[in-house]
Write an enzyme that holds these catalytic residues in place. Structure first.
Site, PDB file in Angstrom:
ATOM      1  N   LYS A 126       2.024  -3.785   6.723  1.00 14.78           N
ATOM      2  CA  LYS A 126       2.451  -3.828   5.310  1.00 14.78           C
ATOM      3  C   LYS A 126       3.955  -3.589   5.197  1.00 14.78           C
ATOM      4  O   LYS A 126       4.649  -4.265   4.432  1.00 14.78           O
ATOM      5  CB  LYS A 126       1.693  -2.767   4.494  1.00 14.78           C
ATOM      6  CG  LYS A 126       0.205  -3.038   4.352  1.00 14.78           C
ATOM      7  CD  LYS A 126      -0.058  -4.251   3.476  1.00 14.78           C
ATOM      8  CE  LYS A 126      -1.521  -4.597   3.377  1.00 14.78           C
ATOM      9  NZ  LYS A 126      -1.793  -5.879   2.751  1.00 14.78           N
ATOM     10  N   SER A 184       0.843  -1.203   0.000  1.00 16.67           N
ATOM     11  CA  SER A 184       0.000   0.000   0.000  1.00 16.67           C
ATOM     12  C   SER A 184       0.870   1.241   0.000  1.00 16.67           C
ATOM     13  O   SER A 184       1.981   1.242   0.552  1.00 16.67           O
ATOM     14  CB  SER A 184      -0.859  -0.021   1.271  1.00 16.67           C
ATOM     15  OG  SER A 184      -1.400   1.256   1.515  1.00 16.67           O
ATOM     16  N   TYR A 216      -2.118  -1.236  10.775  1.00 11.28           N
ATOM     17  CA  TYR A 216      -2.346  -1.759   9.419  1.00 11.28           C
ATOM     18  C   TYR A 216      -1.166  -1.406   8.520  1.00 11.28           C
ATOM     19  O   TYR A 216      -0.572  -2.273   7.868  1.00 11.28           O
ATOM     20  CB  TYR A 216      -3.651  -1.200   8.827  1.00 11.28           C
ATOM     21  CG  TYR A 216      -3.746  -1.412   7.340  1.00 11.28           C
ATOM     22  CD1 TYR A 216      -3.996  -2.676   6.816  1.00 11.28           C
ATOM     23  CD2 TYR A 216      -3.539  -0.363   6.438  1.00 11.28           C
ATOM     24  CE1 TYR A 216      -4.046  -2.894   5.445  1.00 11.28           C
ATOM     25  CE2 TYR A 216      -3.596  -0.556   5.067  1.00 11.28           C
ATOM     26  CZ  TYR A 216      -3.843  -1.827   4.572  1.00 11.28           C
ATOM     27  OH  TYR A 216      -3.876  -2.040   3.220  1.00 11.28           O
TER      28      TYR A 216
HETATM   29  P1  NAD Z   1     -10.906  -7.433   0.938  1.00 15.97           P
HETATM   30  O1  NAD Z   1     -11.144  -7.437   2.399  1.00 15.97           O
HETATM   31  O2  NAD Z   1     -12.066  -7.212   0.041  1.00 15.97           O
HETATM   32  O3  NAD Z   1     -10.199  -8.804   0.496  1.00 15.97           O
HETATM   33  C1  NAD Z   1      -9.324  -9.503   1.350  1.00 15.97           C
HETATM   34  C2  NAD Z   1      -9.757 -10.968   1.339  1.00 15.97           C
HETATM   35  O4  NAD Z   1      -8.876 -11.706   2.183  1.00 15.97           O
HETATM   36  C3  NAD Z   1     -11.178 -11.186   1.882  1.00 15.97           C
HETATM   37  O5  NAD Z   1     -11.902 -11.980   0.963  1.00 15.97           O
HETATM   38  C4  NAD Z   1     -10.962 -11.911   3.211  1.00 15.97           C
HETATM   39  O6  NAD Z   1     -12.024 -12.801   3.501  1.00 15.97           O
HETATM   40  C5  NAD Z   1      -9.644 -12.618   2.965  1.00 15.97           C
HETATM   41  N1  NAD Z   1      -8.848 -12.893   4.183  1.00 15.97           N
HETATM   42  C6  NAD Z   1      -8.515 -12.040   5.175  1.00 15.97           C
HETATM   43  N2  NAD Z   1      -7.760 -12.666   6.097  1.00 15.97           N
HETATM   44  C7  NAD Z   1      -7.607 -13.956   5.671  1.00 15.97           C
HETATM   45  C8  NAD Z   1      -6.944 -15.095   6.197  1.00 15.97           C
HETATM   46  N3  NAD Z   1      -6.279 -15.045   7.354  1.00 15.97           N
HETATM   47  N4  NAD Z   1      -6.984 -16.240   5.486  1.00 15.97           N
HETATM   48  C9  NAD Z   1      -7.664 -16.310   4.327  1.00 15.97           C
HETATM   49  N5  NAD Z   1      -8.317 -15.274   3.784  1.00 15.97           N
HETATM   50  C10 NAD Z   1      -8.299 -14.106   4.450  1.00 15.97           C
HETATM   51  O7  NAD Z   1      -9.751  -6.347   0.655  1.00 15.97           O
HETATM   52  P2  NAD Z   1      -9.245  -5.760  -0.726  1.00 15.97           P
HETATM   53  O8  NAD Z   1      -9.649  -4.333  -0.790  1.00 15.97           O
HETATM   54  O9  NAD Z   1      -9.562  -6.659  -1.851  1.00 15.97           O
HETATM   55  O10 NAD Z   1      -7.671  -5.763  -0.446  1.00 15.97           O
HETATM   56  C11 NAD Z   1      -6.857  -6.842  -0.834  1.00 15.97           C
HETATM   57  C12 NAD Z   1      -5.447  -6.585  -0.327  1.00 15.97           C
HETATM   58  O11 NAD Z   1      -4.968  -5.339  -0.827  1.00 15.97           O
HETATM   59  C13 NAD Z   1      -5.338  -6.492   1.199  1.00 15.97           C
HETATM   60  O12 NAD Z   1      -4.141  -7.110   1.606  1.00 15.97           O
HETATM   61  C14 NAD Z   1      -5.288  -5.005   1.441  1.00 15.97           C
HETATM   62  O13 NAD Z   1      -4.607  -4.687   2.641  1.00 15.97           O
HETATM   63  C15 NAD Z   1      -4.517  -4.518   0.229  1.00 15.97           C
HETATM   64  N6  NAD Z   1      -4.773  -3.111  -0.099  1.00 15.97           N
HETATM   65  C16 NAD Z   1      -6.058  -2.690  -0.329  1.00 15.97           C
HETATM   66  C17 NAD Z   1      -6.297  -1.349  -0.612  1.00 15.97           C
HETATM   67  C18 NAD Z   1      -7.699  -0.856  -0.861  1.00 15.97           C
HETATM   68  O14 NAD Z   1      -7.880   0.371  -0.894  1.00 15.97           O
HETATM   69  N7  NAD Z   1      -8.685  -1.701  -1.046  1.00 15.97           N
HETATM   70  C19 NAD Z   1      -5.215  -0.435  -0.678  1.00 15.97           C
HETATM   71  C20 NAD Z   1      -3.927  -0.910  -0.448  1.00 15.97           C
HETATM   72  C21 NAD Z   1      -3.706  -2.253  -0.172  1.00 15.97           C
HETATM   73  N1  UFG Z   2     -12.969  11.008   3.134  1.00 17.38           N
HETATM   74  C1  UFG Z   2     -13.988  11.876   3.485  1.00 17.38           C
HETATM   75  N2  UFG Z   2     -15.135  11.359   3.997  1.00 17.38           N
HETATM   76  C2  UFG Z   2     -15.313  10.020   4.172  1.00 17.38           C
HETATM   77  C3  UFG Z   2     -14.263   9.132   3.804  1.00 17.38           C
HETATM   78  C4  UFG Z   2     -13.098   9.669   3.291  1.00 17.38           C
HETATM   79  O1  UFG Z   2     -13.858  13.096   3.346  1.00 17.38           O
HETATM   80  O2  UFG Z   2     -16.367   9.611   4.663  1.00 17.38           O
HETATM   81  C5  UFG Z   2     -11.734  11.570   2.567  1.00 17.38           C
HETATM   82  C6  UFG Z   2     -10.529  11.265   3.436  1.00 17.38           C
HETATM   83  O3  UFG Z   2     -10.391  12.233   4.451  1.00 17.38           O
HETATM   84  C7  UFG Z   2      -9.405  11.305   2.392  1.00 17.38           C
HETATM   85  C8  UFG Z   2     -10.087  10.827   1.102  1.00 17.38           C
HETATM   86  O4  UFG Z   2     -11.489  10.982   1.324  1.00 17.38           O
HETATM   87  O5  UFG Z   2      -9.012  12.620   2.214  1.00 17.38           O
HETATM   88  C9  UFG Z   2      -9.802   9.374   0.777  1.00 17.38           C
HETATM   89  O6  UFG Z   2     -10.081   8.580   1.929  1.00 17.38           O
HETATM   90  P1  UFG Z   2     -10.073   6.983   1.895  1.00 17.38           P
HETATM   91  O7  UFG Z   2     -10.343   6.510   3.286  1.00 17.38           O
HETATM   92  O8  UFG Z   2     -10.958   6.506   0.809  1.00 17.38           O
HETATM   93  O9  UFG Z   2      -8.598   6.629   1.435  1.00 17.38           O
HETATM   94  P2  UFG Z   2      -7.211   6.918   2.159  1.00 17.38           P
HETATM   95  O10 UFG Z   2      -6.295   7.439   1.116  1.00 17.38           O
HETATM   96  O11 UFG Z   2      -7.343   7.692   3.393  1.00 17.38           O
HETATM   97  O12 UFG Z   2      -6.812   5.441   2.618  1.00 17.38           O
HETATM   98  C10 UFG Z   2      -6.384   4.506   1.673  1.00 17.38           C
HETATM   99  C11 UFG Z   2      -6.702   3.087   2.130  1.00 17.38           C
HETATM  100  C12 UFG Z   2      -5.918   2.761   3.372  1.00 17.38           C
HETATM  101  C13 UFG Z   2      -4.483   3.038   3.179  1.00 17.38           C
HETATM  102  C14 UFG Z   2      -4.293   4.475   2.735  1.00 17.38           C
HETATM  103  C15 UFG Z   2      -2.883   4.828   2.419  1.00 17.38           C
HETATM  104  O13 UFG Z   2      -8.064   2.944   2.363  1.00 17.38           O
HETATM  105  O14 UFG Z   2      -6.079   1.394   3.622  1.00 17.38           O
HETATM  106  O15 UFG Z   2      -5.035   4.680   1.521  1.00 17.38           O
HETATM  107  O16 UFG Z   2      -2.433   4.036   1.373  1.00 17.38           O
HETATM  108  F1  UFG Z   2      -3.802   2.865   4.339  1.00 17.38           F
END
Ligand code: NAD
Ligand code: UFG
Length: 337
Positions: free
Chosen positions: A153, A125, A149
């Site tokens: 990572k 991330s 979190y």
């Molecule tokens: P998500 O929660 O939709 O998907 C994660 C999946 O992993 C889920 O289906 C959950 O059931 C499964 N899981 C969790 N723990 C587990 C375990 N111990 N064993 C087996 N399965 C398990 O999340 P996502 O948004 O698809 O994110 C996927 C990955 O990308 C995550 O590692 C997340 O941290 C990373 N990531 C996501 C974002 C984002 O904005 N969505 C940003 C940066 C990084």
């Molecule tokens: N925001 C609002 N109102 C809301 C939700 C979000 O104004 O109800 C704003 C936040 O303050 C931020 C922007 O929208 O300025 C984006 O917020 P998100 O929570 O969608 O995304 P972030 O960039 O804060 O967080 C994301 C991932 C995290 C990760 C982080 C840094 O969700 O998991 O990027 O990589 F840690």
């Protein structure tokens, strides 16, 4: 590579990537414990791709399950999405996050070693950069994560890098995602957060569909052109494509890091305005105090992925909004029917 094991493959990003892999002709086995996803995702993946992925309900922390999955799938590489991702919850329950994310990755890697599978793509991330000034480049030093979190990572990245140094047969692609949004164009798979969403895009779409009364915009006094925070939003389909391209980089042993973002940012205000314009739906909103830990501006220098993987995230913001709305309006209760 043809046979891929995908952990977390029924989740938001995992499901889109599995579709991409199946459509590219790969054999896919998913391991997911369904802690944050639903079994019905498998049917949706099959409707889109015309192929059913193998599914094993199991936990990445269970070494026997992971070894059995690697053997059964005859995987050549693993794409590792499984993890917990709620920043606020990680502050309240750090041990749960370090156990699931860090310990889970250790168990997975031990199982991979035991089975002779040494190619891994990891979901990292942009949060690992800490509060450095945007745009972020892969060669910047990692910052101090502000929550467990983010720290999980950064720890996992360090562990994977050390493993690549220790064993020159290993190759790892650490993909640092910026802000994935949107859904598959079919409207069959998308993001389905449990409870009140933390992230901006699902919050906007749940207000638009009438499930939440209004959006709070956290802070309008940042040092940005319109005072609201700027993020690098990319379409989840582009992100899925990034994984397919990154698999090719695993042909070269060692530790490879790539930012996956568009390289440009939009403010919260621009996001709300664009969603309303594209979908015709009103998103009532108010201005609220800043959210703790938020950075004013986060966006990628995405040139390395373009240069080395031939990948760029080109889907326009309007299409990200359209696809978000098609998913949300067609599935107002997500996968819960
Ligand atoms: P998500 O929660 O939709 O998907 C994660 C999946 O992993 C889920 O289906 C959950 O059931 C499964 N899981 C969790 N723990 C587990 C375990 N111990 N064993 C087996 N399965 C398990 O999340 P996502 O948004 O698809 O994110 C996927 C990955 O990308 C995550 O590692 C997340 O941290 C990373 N990531 C996501 C974002 C984002 O904005 N969505 C940003 C940066 C990084
Ligand atoms: N925001 C609002 N109102 C809301 C939700 C979000 O104004 O109800 C704003 C936040 O303050 C931020 C922007 O929208 O300025 C984006 O917020 P998100 O929570 O969608 O995304 P972030 O960039 O804060 O967080 C994301 C991932 C995290 C990760 C982080 C840094 O969700 O998991 O990027 O990589 F840690």
């Amino acid at each position: 590579m043809k046979r891929i094991l995908v952990t977390g493959g029924t989740g938001y990003i995992g499901s889109h990537t599995v579709v991409e892999l199946l459509q590219a002709g790969c054999e896919v086995t998913i391991v997911d414990n369904l802690s944050n996803s639903f079994r019905v995702v498998l049917e949706r993946i099959a409707s889109i791709s015309g192929r059913v992925p193998d599914f094993i309900e199991g936990d990445i922390r269970d070494r026997a399950v992971m070894e059995a999955a690697l053997k059964h799938s005859q995987a050549e590489a693993v794409i590792h999405f499984a993890g917990l991702k709620a920043v606020g919850e990680s502050v309240e329950q750090p041990l749960k996050y370090y156990d699931n994310n860090v310990n889970g990755t250790l168990v997975l890697c031990e199982a991979m070693n035991a089975c002779g599978v040494k190619k891994l793509i990891f979901s990292s991330s942009a949060t690992v950069y800490g509060d450095a000034a945007a745009p972020y480049r892969e060669d910047m030093p990692l910052g101090r994560a502000t929550n467990p979190y983010g720290a999980s990572k950064a720890m996992i990245e360090r562990i994977l890098e050390d493993q690549c140094i220790a064993d020159s047969d290993w190759s790892v692609g650490a993909l640092r995602y910026f802000n994935p949004i949107g859904a598959h164009a079919s409207g069959l798979i998308g993001e389905d957060p449990q409870g009140i969403p933390n992230n901006l895009m699902p919050f906007i779409s749940k207000v638009a569909v009438g499930q939440l009364p209004q959006l709070s915009i956290f802070g309008d006094d940042y040092d940005t052109p319109d005072g609201t925070c700027i993020r690098d939003y990319l379409h989840v389909g582009d992100l899925a494509d990034g994984h397919a391209k990154a698999l090719k980089a695993l042909a070269t042993p060692g530790y490879h890091v790539f930012n996956l973002g568009t390289g440009r940012g939009y403010s919260v205000k621009e996001m709300v305005e664009t969603f309303q314009r594209v979908t015709g739906q009103a998103v009532p909103h108010v201005y609220a105090p800043r959210r703790e830990g938020d950075l004013a501006e986060v966006w990628a220098d995405a040139s390395k992925a373009k240069r080395e993987l031939g990948w760029s995230a080109d889907t326009p913001l309007e299409k990200m909004m359209e696809d978000t709305w098609r998913w949300q309006s067609g599935n107002p209760n997500g996968y819960r029917g």
